[in-house]
Design a protein around this motif. Structure first.
Motif, PDB file in Angstrom:
ATOM      1  N   ARG A 103       0.856  -1.179   0.000  1.00  0.00           N
ATOM      2  CA  ARG A 103       0.000   0.000   0.000  1.00  0.00           C
ATOM      3  C   ARG A 103       0.893   1.230   0.000  1.00  0.00           C
ATOM      4  O   ARG A 103       1.710   1.413   0.898  1.00  0.00           O
ATOM      5  N   ALA A 104       0.755   2.038  -1.006  1.00  0.00           N
ATOM      6  CA  ALA A 104       1.598   3.227  -1.160  1.00  0.00           C
ATOM      7  C   ALA A 104       1.360   4.212  -0.010  1.00  0.00           C
ATOM      8  O   ALA A 104       0.310   4.170   0.633  1.00  0.00           O
ATOM      9  N   PRO A 105       2.327   5.092   0.247  1.00  0.00           N
ATOM     10  CA  PRO A 105       2.162   6.063   1.331  1.00  0.00           C
ATOM     11  C   PRO A 105       0.924   6.926   1.124  1.00  0.00           C
ATOM     12  O   PRO A 105       0.685   7.439   0.028  1.00  0.00           O
ATOM     13  N   MET A 106       0.125   7.033   2.195  1.00  0.00           N
ATOM     14  CA  MET A 106      -1.066   7.881   2.121  1.00  0.00           C
ATOM     15  C   MET A 106      -1.363   8.455   3.503  1.00  0.00           C
ATOM     16  O   MET A 106      -1.000   7.872   4.520  1.00  0.00           O
ATOM     17  N   MET A 107      -2.001   9.615   3.504  1.00  0.00           N
ATOM     18  CA  MET A 107      -2.305  10.301   4.755  1.00  0.00           C
ATOM     19  C   MET A 107      -3.562   9.718   5.393  1.00  0.00           C
ATOM     20  O   MET A 107      -4.541   9.436   4.710  1.00  0.00           O
ATOM     21  N   GLU A 108      -3.490   9.512   6.706  1.00  0.00           N
ATOM     22  CA  GLU A 108      -4.649   9.143   7.509  1.00  0.00           C
ATOM     23  C   GLU A 108      -4.586  10.012   8.748  1.00  0.00           C
ATOM     24  O   GLU A 108      -3.751   9.786   9.619  1.00  0.00           O
ATOM     25  N   SER A 109      -5.443  11.005   8.831  1.00  0.00           N
ATOM     26  CA  SER A 109      -5.476  12.018   9.891  1.00  0.00           C
ATOM     27  C   SER A 109      -4.090  12.663  10.028  1.00  0.00           C
ATOM     28  O   SER A 109      -3.606  13.254   9.075  1.00  0.00           O
ATOM     29  N   ARG A 110      -3.397  12.519  11.158  1.00  0.00           N
ATOM     30  CA  ARG A 110      -2.090  13.162  11.351  1.00  0.00           C
ATOM     31  C   ARG A 110      -0.936  12.188  11.124  1.00  0.00           C
ATOM     32  O   ARG A 110       0.155  12.367  11.665  1.00  0.00           O
ATOM     33  N   MET A 111      -1.180  11.146  10.330  1.00  0.00           N
ATOM     34  CA  MET A 111      -0.139  10.150  10.073  1.00  0.00           C
ATOM     35  C   MET A 111      -0.068   9.843   8.579  1.00  0.00           C
ATOM     36  O   MET A 111      -1.072   9.921   7.871  1.00  0.00           O
ATOM     37  N   MET A 112       1.118   9.451   8.137  1.00  0.00           N
ATOM     38  CA  MET A 112       1.281   8.931   6.783  1.00  0.00           C
ATOM     39  C   MET A 112       1.672   7.474   6.939  1.00  0.00           C
ATOM     40  O   MET A 112       2.585   7.141   7.692  1.00  0.00           O
ATOM     41  N   ILE A 113       0.953   6.601   6.227  1.00  0.00           N
ATOM     42  CA  ILE A 113       1.115   5.159   6.430  1.00  0.00           C
ATOM     43  C   ILE A 113       1.479   4.474   5.117  1.00  0.00           C
ATOM     44  O   ILE A 113       0.947   4.806   4.054  1.00  0.00           O
ATOM     45  N   MET A 114       2.408   3.505   5.224  1.00  0.00           N
ATOM     46  CA  MET A 114       2.800   2.685   4.078  1.00  0.00           C
ATOM     47  C   MET A 114       2.890   1.241   4.564  1.00  0.00           C
ATOM     48  O   MET A 114       3.302   0.983   5.693  1.00  0.00           O
ATOM     49  N   LEU A 115       2.493   0.284   3.715  1.00  0.00           N
ATOM     50  CA  LEU A 115       2.532  -1.127   4.086  1.00  0.00           C
ATOM     51  C   LEU A 115       3.487  -1.869   3.150  1.00  0.00           C
ATOM     52  O   LEU A 115       3.380  -1.759   1.928  1.00  0.00           O
ATOM     53  N   LEU A 116       4.422  -2.630   3.747  1.00  0.00           N
ATOM     54  CA  LEU A 116       5.386  -3.422   2.972  1.00  0.00           C
ATOM     55  C   LEU A 116       5.104  -4.909   3.194  1.00  0.00           C
ATOM     56  O   LEU A 116       4.729  -5.317   4.288  1.00  0.00           O
ATOM     57  N   THR A 117       5.278  -5.702   2.146  1.00  0.00           N
ATOM     58  CA  THR A 117       5.155  -7.154   2.268  1.00  0.00           C
ATOM     59  C   THR A 117       6.470  -7.801   1.892  1.00  0.00           C
ATOM     60  O   THR A 117       7.219  -7.270   1.070  1.00  0.00           O
ATOM     61  N   PRO A 118       6.756  -8.968   2.480  1.00  0.00           N
ATOM     62  CA  PRO A 118       8.024  -9.641   2.143  1.00  0.00           C
ATOM     63  C   PRO A 118       8.017 -10.132   0.702  1.00  0.00           C
ATOM     64  O   PRO A 118       6.976 -10.505   0.157  1.00  0.00           O
ATOM     65  N   VAL A 119       9.187 -10.123   0.080  1.00  0.00           N
ATOM     66  CA  VAL A 119       9.343 -10.618  -1.286  1.00  0.00           C
ATOM     67  C   VAL A 119       9.466 -12.127  -1.235  1.00  0.00           C
ATOM     68  O   VAL A 119      10.210 -12.682  -0.416  1.00  0.00           O
ATOM     69  N   LYS A 120       8.737 -12.822  -2.093  1.00  0.00           N
ATOM     70  CA  LYS A 120       8.800 -14.283  -2.163  1.00  0.00           C
ATOM     71  C   LYS A 120      10.121 -14.684  -2.800  1.00  0.00           C
ATOM     72  O   LYS A 120      10.521 -14.135  -3.814  1.00  0.00           O
ATOM     73  N   LYS A 121      10.779 -15.662  -2.203  1.00  0.00           N
ATOM     74  CA  LYS A 121      12.049 -16.152  -2.744  1.00  0.00           C
ATOM     75  C   LYS A 121      11.772 -17.317  -3.691  1.00  0.00           C
ATOM     76  O   LYS A 121      10.951 -18.162  -3.412  1.00  0.00           O
ATOM     77  N   GLY A 122      12.517 -17.354  -4.790  1.00  0.00           N
ATOM     78  CA  GLY A 122      12.402 -18.500  -5.669  1.00  0.00           C
ATOM     79  C   GLY A 122      11.929 -18.223  -6.990  1.00  0.00           C
ATOM     80  O   GLY A 122      11.553 -17.628  -7.747  1.00  0.00           O
TER      81      GLY A 122
END
Length: 137
Positions: free
Chosen positions: A118-137
């Motif tokens: 999830r790309a960086p986006m504003m939620e009230s007084r915070m900016m939030i980004m979500l990262l997921t692990p890269v699958k190996k193989g």
């Protein structure tokens, strides 16, 4: 049914949709016990994905940033998702580009271990980004 009663067992319908329906003469209690065991084993093998949260501030010092980045990399290598929150206080909210720059720096530095869900986006007084692990193989 007579044969099952004679042996002291139960007549259990295994596949009711088949033509003709499939039945077995078994101990129903043991059958249910085995089914519960199979279901428990299947639940045990499922992998739980947890979301770890890292909180930052827009004016973070370099060493503190490196510590947080190392933590993020550890979480990603362990297979956890990482939610990165940049919290604004007071008048910092008028400079969201600082948080945007910080989050994009994190994303580029941990690109081998994680990708942006999830790309960086504003939620009230915070900016939030979500990262997921890269699958190996």
């Amino acid at each position: 049914m007579a044969i099952a009663e004679e042996k002291g067992l139960d007549l259990v319908e295994i596949s009711p949709t088949a033509q003709p329906p499939v039945c077995r003469i078994i101990d129903f209690g043991k059958f249910m016990y085995d089914e519960k065991k199979k279901a428990a084993e299947a639940r045990k093998k499922q992998k739980q994905v947890t979301v770890k949260e890292i909180k930052l501030r827009p004016k973070i010092e370099e060493h503190d940033f490196l510590v947080k980045r190392r933590q993020i990399e550890e979480f990603l290598t362990e297979g956890h998702k990482v939610k990165i929150t940049v919290r604004f206080r007071g008048r910092e909210i008028v400079h969201p580009e600082m948080a945007q720059k910080l989050l994009s720096r994190i994303a580029t530095e941990v690109v081998q271990k994680g990708k942006i869900e999830r790309a960086p986006m504003m939620e009230s007084r915070m900016m939030i980004m979500l990262l997921t692990p890269v699958k190996k193989g």
